[in-house]
Design an enzyme around this catalytic site. Sequence first.
Site, mmCIF file in Angstrom:
data_model
loop_
_atom_site.group_PDB
_atom_site.id
_atom_site.type_symbol
_atom_site.label_atom_id
_atom_site.label_comp_id
_atom_site.label_asym_id
_atom_site.label_seq_id
_atom_site.Cartn_x
_atom_site.Cartn_y
_atom_site.Cartn_z
ATOM 1 N N LEU A 1 0.817 -1.265 -0.614
ATOM 2 C CA LEU A 1 0.083 0.039 0.248
ATOM 3 C C LEU A 1 0.546 1.333 -0.256
ATOM 4 O O LEU A 1 2.264 1.671 0.799
ATOM 5 C CB LEU A 1 -1.183 -0.119 1.174
ATOM 6 C CG LEU A 1 -1.635 -0.897 1.527
ATOM 7 C CD1 LEU A 1 -2.757 -0.475 2.482
ATOM 8 C CD2 LEU A 1 -2.740 -1.655 0.154
ATOM 9 N N ASP A 2 0.140 2.648 -0.660
ATOM 10 C CA ASP A 2 1.366 3.276 -0.543
ATOM 11 C C ASP A 2 1.507 3.820 0.835
ATOM 12 O O ASP A 2 0.413 3.885 1.606
ATOM 13 C CB ASP A 2 0.494 4.589 -1.410
ATOM 14 C CG ASP A 2 0.636 3.801 -3.024
ATOM 15 O OD1 ASP A 2 1.269 3.732 -3.070
ATOM 16 O OD2 ASP A 2 0.056 5.115 -3.743
ATOM 17 N N ARG A 3 2.367 4.576 1.061
ATOM 18 C CA ARG A 3 3.179 5.242 2.713
ATOM 19 C C ARG A 3 1.341 5.643 3.135
ATOM 20 O O ARG A 3 1.119 5.856 4.199
ATOM 21 C CB ARG A 3 3.768 5.615 2.387
ATOM 22 C CG ARG A 3 4.306 6.334 3.592
ATOM 23 C CD ARG A 3 5.780 6.720 3.660
ATOM 24 N NE ARG A 3 6.548 7.397 5.093
ATOM 25 C CZ ARG A 3 7.668 7.406 5.690
ATOM 26 N NH1 ARG A 3 8.412 7.226 4.701
ATOM 27 N NH2 ARG A 3 7.861 7.430 6.719
#
Length: 236
Positions: A67-69
């Site tokens: 997942l994106d940060r």
Amino acid sequence: MNRPNLWSEQKEILFEDNHLLILNKPAGLLVQGDETGDEPLSTKAAEYLRFKYKKPGAAFIGVAHRLDRPVSGVVAMAKTSKALSRLNEMFRDNTVHKTYWALVGKRPEPEQGHLVHWLVKDPIRNVTKAYSQPHPQGLRAELDYALLGQAGNRHLIEVRPITGRPHQIRVQLSTGLGTPIVGDVKYGFLAPLPDVSIALHARRLQFQHPVTKEQMTFEAPVPDMNHWEAARELYG
């Protein structure tokens, strides 16, 4: 051995068996290490396993997807190489069903639909551009979305990506619907959130267990953050 300060109440652990560790990632945490050198979720998970099972050396943990940060929600990790190999194959073959929740500033029109774009990533700026027509460097991206309802002064959208492209949901909602995700200044929202997260949450993962073949569904609670409060009260 003192327990490492990983998850004070273990709320981040959604499921664990001999092969899988399913986690609820807080926004702001990397899934896997990068050039920043910040400690990622994968390292925290390996330390948790090392402590729990009193391993003298490093514990195996395999990352099957990211997942994106600034995104929160369900992340599936593997505790064995067999499970990791099979999970990787399932994600490649799109047999893992993913559901996201996103808060946006305006009601989408139409309220439900199917979006198709061709995405081109700029690795230097770490942004993705969406084209409505085939692009020679573009990767086809598809998702289904539906408005769940109003949550305070925001609107809650459920998104089911069919493909898994970098920044896909973020850029497709912004470009295709004109509804950038709350806090996502990279893709058109006007102001960041105080914690620099974005209001995108990986709500649910559904897949066949890589070893037992049982059908599994994992759901991450809505984040305990101010910008999610209305959605949490209305939709759980």
